[in-house]
Design an enzyme around this catalytic site. Structure first.
Site, PDB file in Angstrom:
ATOM      1  CG  ASP A 193      23.209  10.265  20.723  1.00 53.97           C
ATOM      2  OD1 ASP A 193      22.708  10.055  21.845  1.00 53.97           O
ATOM      3  OD2 ASP A 193      23.871   9.425  20.088  1.00 53.97           O
ATOM      4  CG  ASP A 218      20.165   8.303  25.231  1.00 56.70           C
ATOM      5  OD1 ASP A 218      19.284   7.728  24.565  1.00 56.70           O
ATOM      6  OD2 ASP A 218      21.278   7.807  25.454  1.00 56.70           O
ATOM      7  CD  GLU A 219      19.779   7.672  19.787  1.00 57.84           C
ATOM      8  OE1 GLU A 219      19.520   7.834  18.580  1.00 57.84           O
ATOM      9  OE2 GLU A 219      20.119   6.586  20.279  1.00 57.84           O
TER      10      GLU A 219
END
Lengths: 375, 367
Positions: free
Chosen positions: B22, B117-118
């Site tokens: 993350d 973003d993960e």
């Protein structure tokens, strides 16, 4: 109006008329059945403005008259009476019918007959006869392949032609073509070219089933086709307007084929439907790969989620080996309408239309386009 | 009282195979990386107080003041008057996200991005997972220049829980032993697979942790959740989530996101800016799955709970995010008039085209 009628023919007539009733939310009159009592007969009629069914049944009529009764309730009541004589009476201008049988009595509210839409009538003159079974066969073998979406309305129907004693039904949805040719005995002259809507055909097929070996009488008007059965049923529907595409020109000829494979019909249906169980169902297409080689027809399918399936059947192969991909439903639709035990499947290559036909009879042809793998 | 019980679990050898990564405060971190003058300062990316926008992401410096994602920018300014507000530069974040993805692929082929973003990473040999995770974390920080939090475990939800365990810049391993110890105490809303709605439903009945869940009667759980969902959560709370062979959204029929606004909003500009965030999110998810959508739909729930939807289908798939934005904006325009206040906004991309599905050939009926 007052009449005495037997439960059995009335029940049969209502079952038939019921099919033409408008479903869903609609004008109450269109969910009703028009009942007209004349000398010696009762006439039932139902319509959704696109199709209509009329049934004539014998009755002893004491007093003529007519009114519209709610179709569902009328049908259900008669359905629950086991048999015997039923008395129907309607006082003048009451728009109510009293239905009595033994100790049962129903007062059913209806509507005045003059609010019922007029039913279309054939133009004078031309009408001709067809064997009901031949018409039934031609439509059953093609209707499922007619288009289900409305982007091109004309192909949502079945094209029916009669020419020089040959009855031909054709349908397509743009991905497959079904053609059924029936040669009629010499006593059936007539010429016809009409496109019947898919939805009307399913009702028509149920009605034709009641005709057995009888003939059906056909007539046309500008917008309608009319069919009369000896069982006292008259059916009419709006025909589709427009130019039907020349699909027969898209059917490949014998010289186009490089591979022929012959196999047992039931074995094919079994293997194909088993394999399709694990086919990729993301878009509902359920593609199945066919591999034609070494006197075998191999079926393969795989789904990223479920797993994969393999099957094979014995086959006689002429010509080149081939690997080709089809929507399993399209294959099964076609082969199920072939009546022969052995079937021949002919191919040009993996990207062109293939041809499915019974080995002994050329009456029915099914042409289907493959799927093309990407990348 | 009958309670949900699981079969006893067979002894399993250590099987840490999943890494969850993350990126910390992703949008804000990209801004701080590219502009040194922003480092160490509270940065808020998203709408501005003037445009009545909402916070998309904020840096950890801003979080100290209580600023959170989806908060109205005006409230964020009140909490943190020194904050620097920046507009969302989606194209740039996307570009950085692609770099992250390429870097992850260089460590293991099996990468599932979740938005920008993960990501989940899957490692074939469980003996190597922790080492791979450390390398990934080191390389992200070194090569991308942004910190990330990494979790390692044996299943997706647990790896995700691990990455959230210490943030920012965290590294946490949750093996089966630790999972069994932790899960009875973990608040349910922290488990991936239990959404805010479900968490609220359970909380109302006093069920806040896995421990609470298992001490509730089967009958009550079924009444609240239905049998399928109840069993799903039972497996999750026991640390034994069902792991599908194929990621479920690879077969998605649609991708959607909706958000209930912190306060009801009537202003078209503000609604558009919230819509923009939602569209960015669903577009990124569809792109990540290598799919394209043919239908864009939006959903508006007004303050009186009346809910309307609008959708438009384009026969050529929407490849460009800009085209999706344009359509979504036009559809929103049909549903708002600047007076009616809105409490929920949603976007759905559907009618997805699978590029790996074979294509049915057709006859040319019209010549």
């Amino acid at each position: 109006m007052k009449t005495i009628i037997q439960q059995e023919p009335l029940h049969f007539g209502l079952q038939m008329a019921y099919r033409a009733l408008s479903s869903g939310t609609t004008h109450p009159i269109l969910t009703g059945i028009l009942l007209t009592a004349q000398e010696g007969i009762i006439h039932l009629a139902a319509t959704d403005l696109e199709k209509s069914i009329e049934v004539v049944i014998p009755a002893s009529v004491e007093q003529p008259g007519s009114l519209v009764l709610p179709g569902r309730e009328f049908n259900e009541i008669i359905n629950r009476i086991p048999g015997g004589d039923i008395t129907l009476s309607a006082p003048e201008d009451q728009h109510q019918a009293v239905i009595s049988w033994r100790a049962s009595e129903f007062v059913l509210n209806g509507y005045p007959a003059d609010q019922f839409p007029p039913l279309p009538t054939p133009e004078d003159g031309q009408s001709f006869h067809l064997p009901a079974a031949a018409l039934d066969n031609a439509l059953s073998k093609t209707v499922y392949a007619a288009s289900q979406d409305d982007s091109m309305p004309i192909i949502s129907g079945v094209r029916l032609t009669l020419q020089e004693g040959m009855l031909q039904a054709t349908s397509t949805d743009g991905y497959r073509i079904a053609v059924c040719d029936t040669e009629l005995p010499i006593e059936y002259p007539g010429e016809l070219e009409v496109v019947l809507p898919r939805r009307g055909i399913s009702d028509l097929l149920r009605i034709l089933a009641s005709a057995g070996d009888d003939d059906v009488e056909l007539a046309l008007s500008e917008n309608h086709i009319f069919l009369r059965l000896n069982t006292g049923i008259h059916y009419s529907m709006v025909v589709l307007e427009g130019r039907y595409p020349d699909v027969l020109s898209m059917v490949p000829g014998a010289s186009d084929f490089n591979t022929h494979v012959t196999f047992d019909r039931d074995e094919f249906i079994g293997a194909c439907s088993r394999t399709a169980l694990l086919a990729d169902d993301r878009k509902g297409a359920r593609p199945v790969h066919l591999h034609i080689q070494d006197e075998r027809l191999i079926f393969k399918a795989q789904s990223p989620e479920l797993g994969e399936a393999y099957d094979e059947i014995e086959a006689q192969i002429e010509g080149d080996p081939l690997a080709i991909l089809f929507q399993s439903k399209y294959l099964l639709d076609g082969i199920k309408h072939i009546s022969d035990d052995r079937v021949r499947f002919s191919f040009t290559d993996a990207e062109n239309a293939a041809h499915l036909q019974g080995i002994d009879s050329s009456e029915f042809s099914y042409i289907v386009l493959p799927m093309k793998p990407r990348q | 009282m009958d309670r949900l019980r699981l079969r006893s679990e067979p002894e399993r050898s250590e099987d840490l195979r999943v890494i969850h990564l993350d990126m910390d405060a992703f949008y804000a971190s990209v801004e701080q990386r590219d502009d040194p003058s922003l480092r160490g300062r509270p940065v808020i990316v998203g709408g501005t107080p003037a445009s009545r926008g909402v916070v998309a992401t904020c840096s950890y410096e801003a979080r100290k003041f209580g600023v959170r994602s989806a908060m109205p920018a005006e409230e964020a300014r009140r909490l943190c008057p020194s904050a620097i507000f920046l507009p969302t530069d989606f194209a740039r974040y996307k570009q950085v996200s692609r770099q992250v993805k390429d870097l992850l692929r260089s460590h293991t082929q099996d990468v599932e991005m979740l938005g920008l973003d993960e990501a989940f990473l899957f490692v074939a040999n469980p003996q190597q997972t922790v080492a791979v995770a450390r390398e990934v974390k080191r390389d992200i920080t070194g090569e991308i220049g942004i910190t990330c939090s990494v979790g390692v475990s044996y299943a997706r939800p647990l790896a995700k829980l691990a990455s959230e365990w210490q943030k920012p810049d965290g590294f946490t391993v949750i093996d089966r032993h630790l999972a069994r110890r932790l899960l009875p105490k973990v608040p349910l809303e922290q488990l991936w697979g239990i959404g805010p709605q479900t968490a609220r439903t359970l909380k109302r009945q006093g069920i806040e942790t896995g421990g609470d869940f298992f001490s509730t009667s089967t009958r009550q759980l079924i009444k609240m959740l239905g049998p399928g969902r109840a069993w799903d959560i039972a497996l999750l709370c026991a640390g034994r989530p069902l792991s599908p062979r194929v990621r479920r959204d690879r077969r998605a029929k649609s991708v959607s996101r909706e958000t209930t606004l912190p306060n009801d909003v009537a202003d078209p500009g503000e609604l558009e800016s919230i819509l923009r965030e939602l569209v960015d999110d669903v577009t990124a998810r569809v792109e990540e799955l290598d799919l394209t959508a043919m239908t864009v739909g939006i959903k508006v729930r007004y303050s009186n709970f009346r809910t309307l939807t609008r959708a438009r289908t384009d026969p050529t798939p929407y490849h460009k995010a800009e085209a999706i934005h344009q359509t979504a904006r036009e559809l929103l325009g049909e549903l708002i008039d600047g007076r009616q206040t809105v409490r929920l906004l949603g976007v759905t991309l559907s009618n997805l085209d699978y590029p790996d599905m074979p294509r049915q050939l057709g006859f040319e009926l019209v010549k």
